[in-house]
Design a protein around this motif. Structure first.
Motif, PDB file in Angstrom:
ATOM      1  N   ASP A 133     104.333  62.690 132.721  1.00 52.36           N
ATOM      2  CA  ASP A 133     104.068  63.244 131.385  1.00 52.36           C
ATOM      3  C   ASP A 133     105.225  64.093 130.901  1.00 52.36           C
ATOM      4  N   LYS A 134     105.807  64.857 131.865  1.00 56.37           N
ATOM      5  CA  LYS A 134     106.955  65.689 131.490  1.00 56.37           C
ATOM      6  C   LYS A 134     108.133  64.812 131.055  1.00 56.37           C
ATOM      7  N   GLN A 135     108.355  63.721 131.830  1.00 54.56           N
ATOM      8  CA  GLN A 135     109.471  62.821 131.457  1.00 54.56           C
ATOM      9  C   GLN A 135     109.227  62.176 130.089  1.00 54.56           C
ATOM     10  N   LEU A 136     107.985  61.702 129.857  1.00 55.28           N
ATOM     11  CA  LEU A 136     107.658  61.121 128.559  1.00 55.28           C
ATOM     12  C   LEU A 136     107.796  62.141 127.439  1.00 55.28           C
ATOM     13  N   SER A 137     107.364  63.373 127.733  1.00 55.97           N
ATOM     14  CA  SER A 137     107.482  64.434 126.729  1.00 55.97           C
ATOM     15  C   SER A 137     108.939  64.695 126.399  1.00 55.97           C
ATOM     16  N   LYS A 138     109.754  64.641 127.466  1.00 51.81           N
ATOM     17  CA  LYS A 138     111.191  64.871 127.245  1.00 51.81           C
ATOM     18  C   LYS A 138     111.787  63.766 126.359  1.00 51.81           C
ATOM     19  N   LYS A 139     111.398  62.511 126.652  1.00 52.54           N
ATOM     20  CA  LYS A 139     111.887  61.396 125.839  1.00 52.54           C
ATOM     21  C   LYS A 139     111.396  61.503 124.405  1.00 52.54           C
ATOM     22  N   ASP A 140     110.099  61.895 124.257  1.00 58.12           N
ATOM     23  CA  ASP A 140     109.546  62.074 122.912  1.00 58.12           C
ATOM     24  C   ASP A 140     110.305  63.146 122.157  1.00 58.12           C
ATOM     25  N   GLU A 141     110.681  64.215 122.882  1.00 57.47           N
ATOM     26  CA  GLU A 141     111.452  65.271 122.228  1.00 57.47           C
ATOM     27  C   GLU A 141     112.804  64.745 121.765  1.00 57.47           C
ATOM     28  N   GLN A 142     113.412  63.940 122.668  1.00 57.51           N
ATOM     29  CA  GLN A 142     114.712  63.366 122.288  1.00 57.51           C
ATOM     30  C   GLN A 142     114.572  62.467 121.059  1.00 57.51           C
ATOM     31  N   ILE A 143     113.488  61.642 121.077  1.00 55.37           N
ATOM     32  CA  ILE A 143     113.244  60.753 119.923  1.00 55.37           C
ATOM     33  C   ILE A 143     112.992  61.574 118.663  1.00 55.37           C
ATOM     34  N   ALA A 144     112.159  62.652 118.851  1.00 57.38           N
ATOM     35  CA  ALA A 144     111.886  63.500 117.694  1.00 57.38           C
ATOM     36  C   ALA A 144     113.162  64.135 117.168  1.00 57.38           C
ATOM     37  N   GLU A 145     113.990  64.543 118.111  1.00 60.09           N
ATOM     38  CA  GLU A 145     115.259  65.155 117.707  1.00 60.09           C
ATOM     39  C   GLU A 145     116.126  64.136 116.977  1.00 60.09           C
ATOM     40  N   LEU A 146     116.151  62.890 117.504  1.00 59.83           N
ATOM     41  CA  LEU A 146     116.919  61.837 116.826  1.00 59.83           C
ATOM     42  C   LEU A 146     116.357  61.547 115.435  1.00 59.83           C
ATOM     43  N   LYS A 147     114.992  61.558 115.371  1.00 67.31           N
ATOM     44  CA  LYS A 147     114.369  61.336 114.067  1.00 67.31           C
ATOM     45  C   LYS A 147     114.751  62.436 113.095  1.00 67.31           C
ATOM     46  N   SER A 148     114.737  63.670 113.604  1.00 68.40           N
ATOM     47  CA  SER A 148     115.124  64.772 112.712  1.00 68.40           C
ATOM     48  C   SER A 148     116.575  64.621 112.262  1.00 68.40           C
ATOM     49  N   GLN A 149     117.386  64.243 113.242  1.00 65.98           N
ATOM     50  CA  GLN A 149     118.797  64.011 112.882  1.00 65.98           C
ATOM     51  C   GLN A 149     118.912  62.868 111.871  1.00 65.98           C
ATOM     52  N   SER A 150     118.068  61.850 112.092  1.00 66.27           N
ATOM     53  CA  SER A 150     118.081  60.709 111.168  1.00 66.27           C
ATOM     54  C   SER A 150     117.692  61.131 109.766  1.00 66.27           C
ATOM     55  N   GLU A 151     116.668  61.971 109.714  1.00 66.31           N
ATOM     56  CA  GLU A 151     116.246  62.466 108.414  1.00 66.31           C
ATOM     57  C   GLU A 151     117.358  63.259 107.737  1.00 66.31           C
ATOM     58  N   VAL A 152     118.024  64.086 108.560  1.00 68.56           N
ATOM     59  CA  VAL A 152     119.150  64.860 107.993  1.00 68.56           C
ATOM     60  C   VAL A 152     120.226  63.916 107.470  1.00 68.56           C
ATOM     61  N   LEU A 153     120.470  62.923 108.294  1.00 67.67           N
ATOM     62  CA  LEU A 153     121.501  61.956 107.868  1.00 67.67           C
ATOM     63  C   LEU A 153     121.095  61.207 106.601  1.00 67.67           C
ATOM     64  N   GLU A 154     119.765  60.902 106.556  1.00 68.87           N
ATOM     65  CA  GLU A 154     119.303  60.209 105.352  1.00 68.87           C
ATOM     66  C   GLU A 154     119.478  61.071 104.110  1.00 68.87           C
ATOM     67  N   LYS A 155     119.123  62.365 104.311  1.00 72.21           N
ATOM     68  CA  LYS A 155     119.327  63.267 103.171  1.00 72.21           C
ATOM     69  C   LYS A 155     120.806  63.354 102.805  1.00 72.21           C
ATOM     70  N   GLN A 156     121.575  63.452 103.904  1.00 73.94           N
ATOM     71  CA  GLN A 156     123.026  63.502 103.657  1.00 73.94           C
ATOM     72  C   GLN A 156     123.500  62.203 102.996  1.00 73.94           C
ATOM     73  N   LYS A 157     122.873  61.127 103.445  1.00 77.03           N
ATOM     74  CA  LYS A 157     123.218  59.818 102.896  1.00 77.03           C
ATOM     75  C   LYS A 157     122.900  59.761 101.404  1.00 77.03           C
ATOM     76  N   GLU A 158     121.688  60.262 101.095  1.00 76.26           N
ATOM     77  CA  GLU A 158     121.323  60.267  99.679  1.00 76.26           C
ATOM     78  C   GLU A 158     122.304  61.107  98.856  1.00 76.26           C
ATOM     79  N   TYR A 159     122.656  62.219  99.497  1.00 77.97           N
ATOM     80  CA  TYR A 159     123.624  63.081  98.782  1.00 77.97           C
ATOM     81  C   TYR A 159     124.972  62.382  98.644  1.00 77.97           C
ATOM     82  N   ASP A 160     125.355  61.734  99.792  1.00 79.61           N
ATOM     83  CA  ASP A 160     126.658  61.050  99.764  1.00 79.61           C
ATOM     84  C   ASP A 160     126.626  59.806  98.867  1.00 79.61           C
TER      85      ASP A 160
END
Length: 464
Positions: free
Chosen positions: A63-90
């Motif tokens: 569960d800890k390993q899955l949670s860690k992966k989920d956190e990484q995915i969530a972090e990537l998603k957040s980064q993706s969202e930032v990039l998307e916003k940046q993309k929209e701006y760009d």
């Protein structure tokens, strides 16, 4: 023998030590089997707990390993969202350039998603492998437990079979023992009734005998008993002993019997003063043994006996005197109180103790015999010394009296001498005064007489 009570019927029966040990062994085997079952259940329960704990630990880890992966995915998603916003701006700034970057980011997201799925599959494979290993261990332990259970059941069945066989044999033995006990009980009852009847006849005989006897006859019967007992053993055990009535009443009292024994040289081994006291059942006033101890001690000392023994039938219910030989030397020196059955044993005990010290008595008698002349010489010398001292004392007192009288006479003569010397001195002084007396001194203070003497002497008296 041990007594066992049946828990069903409540009947008590006795068994020997071997049977009791067999039953005790059966109880111990039962307890041992129960203890084995308890331990097996405890081991099984403990093993189940350990498996559950291992599963829980692995599950937590995964569960800890899955949670860690989920956190990484969530972090990537957040980064993706930032990039998307940046993309929209760009896009607003430079739409063409950002489209390429977006495609690149989408590719990265796909790669990360693929990696996540691969990692998830790896985790699932690891969990499956761990669970499979644990299941194999559980199966092995379960088979081992079942094997142990089968072995223990076989042993238990063997023990139960053996115990049932022993119990059957024990029941057979118990039945035989019960029959034997009944026979023995009947035999003992018959013997007891026969002995009781004989005792009752003996008691009736003695009650009738005591009823016919006077107080003096009761006492004499105990004395006769002791005398007969002694005469039975006289020739075998007491050849050099004298045992007879004490007929010496010079001191005003006497005991009943005196026992004396000496060796071949006449050295006394032991001497005992005996007093016998009996009492009839119909006697109104019951005497106590302690009432006779003082008089017995007095008789022992006056007759110069070493020991004193009271043979008594008094206080028949007193357990102190019924248990055996009673030593009362705490109150009276070398004195014992016994029942008639201990008459010969007490003489034997005291005689054997005296024989142990006989050698010292013989040596002491020999030394006294060798030194008797010296003792007589010393006695004569002491008598001479005492007579001489007495005569010397009388002469000394007479001499002192004469000296005192002489001193008194000397004192008296000295006083007389002093008186005479004093008288002579007074006479000398009187003579000197008489010689010194003259007419002139006589008329010195008397003018009238002086004038007369002058007239008579023609004036020749000269005044000094």
């Amino acid at each position: 023998m041990n007594e066992i009570k049946c828990p069903h019927c409540g009947k008590a029966f006795t068994i020997d030590e071997a049977g009791y040990a067999d039953i005790l062994n059966q109880v111990r085997n039962k307890e041992f089997n129960e203890e084995i079952h308890e331990k097996l259940e405890h081991i099984k329960h403990q093993h189940t707990s350990e498996l559950a704990l291992v599963e829980e630990k692995n599950k937590n880890k995964f569960d800890k390993q899955l949670s860690k992966k989920d956190e990484q995915i969530a972090e990537l998603k957040s980064q993706s969202e930032v990039l998307e916003k940046q993309k929209e701006y760009d896009i607003q700034q430079a739409l063409a350039d950002k489209e390429k970057e977006m495609i690149k980011l989408q590719n990265q997201i796909a790669i990360f998603t693929t990696e996540k799925e691969i990692a998830k599959k790896e985790v699932e494979q690891i969990m499956q492998a761990k669970i499979s290993d644990k299941e194999k261990e559980i199966v092995a332990l379960t088979s081992k437990i079942e094997s142990l259970n089968s072995e223990k059941k076989l042993e238990i069945n063997q023990v139960i079979s053996k115990n049932e066989k022993a119990l059957s044999e024990l029941e057979t033995k118990l039945k035989l023992q019960v029959k034997e006990n009944e026979l023995e009980k009947n035999s003992l009852k018959d013997n007891y009734e026969s002995a009781l009847k004989q005792k009752e006849e003996t008691i009736a005989f003695y009650k009738d005998l005591k009823a016919k006897q006077s107080t003096k006859m009761v006492g004499e019967s105990l004395e006769q008993h002791c005398e007969i007992e002694f005469n039975r053993f006289r020739m075998t055990a007491f050849k050099n002993a004298q045992f007879g009535k004490d007929n010496d009443i010079k001191t005003g009292s006497k005991g009943d019997y005196v026992y004396r024994e000496s060796d071949d040289n006449g050295t006394e081994i032991i001497s005992i003063m005996f007093e016998m006291k009996n009492e009839g059942d119909e006697t109104a006033t019951k005497k106590k043994n302690e009432h006779f101890l003082k008089e017995l001690d007095k008789d022992r000392r006056e007759k110069q006996c070493e020991y004193a023994i009271l043979v008594t039938m008094l206080e028949a219910d007193n357990e102190l005197y019924n248990d055996g030989i009673v030593d009362v030397s705490y109150e009276y020196e070398k004195m014992y109180v016994i029942r008639p059955q201990f008459f010969i044993p007490i003489i034997t005990l005291l005689r054997n103790a005296a024989l142990n010290s006989l050698q010292y008595k013989q040596e002491l008698a020999l030394v006294r015999e060798q030194n008797i002349d010296i003792t007589n010489f010393e006695d004569d010398l002491q008598t001479f010394k005492q007579g001489f001292a007495r005569n010397y004392d009388l002469a000394s007192r007479k001499f002192k009296t004469a000296i005192d009288e002489i001193d008194k006479t000397i004192t008296h003569l000295q006083k007389t001498k002093d008186a005479l010397l004093s008288s002579e001195n007074n006479l000398r002084l009187a003579n000197n005064k008489a010689e010194d007396l003259t007419v002139k001194k006589l008329v010195r203070n008397n003018p009238t007489m002086r004038d007369k003497f002058d007239a008579l002497s023609g004036g020749n008296i000269v005044d000094n």
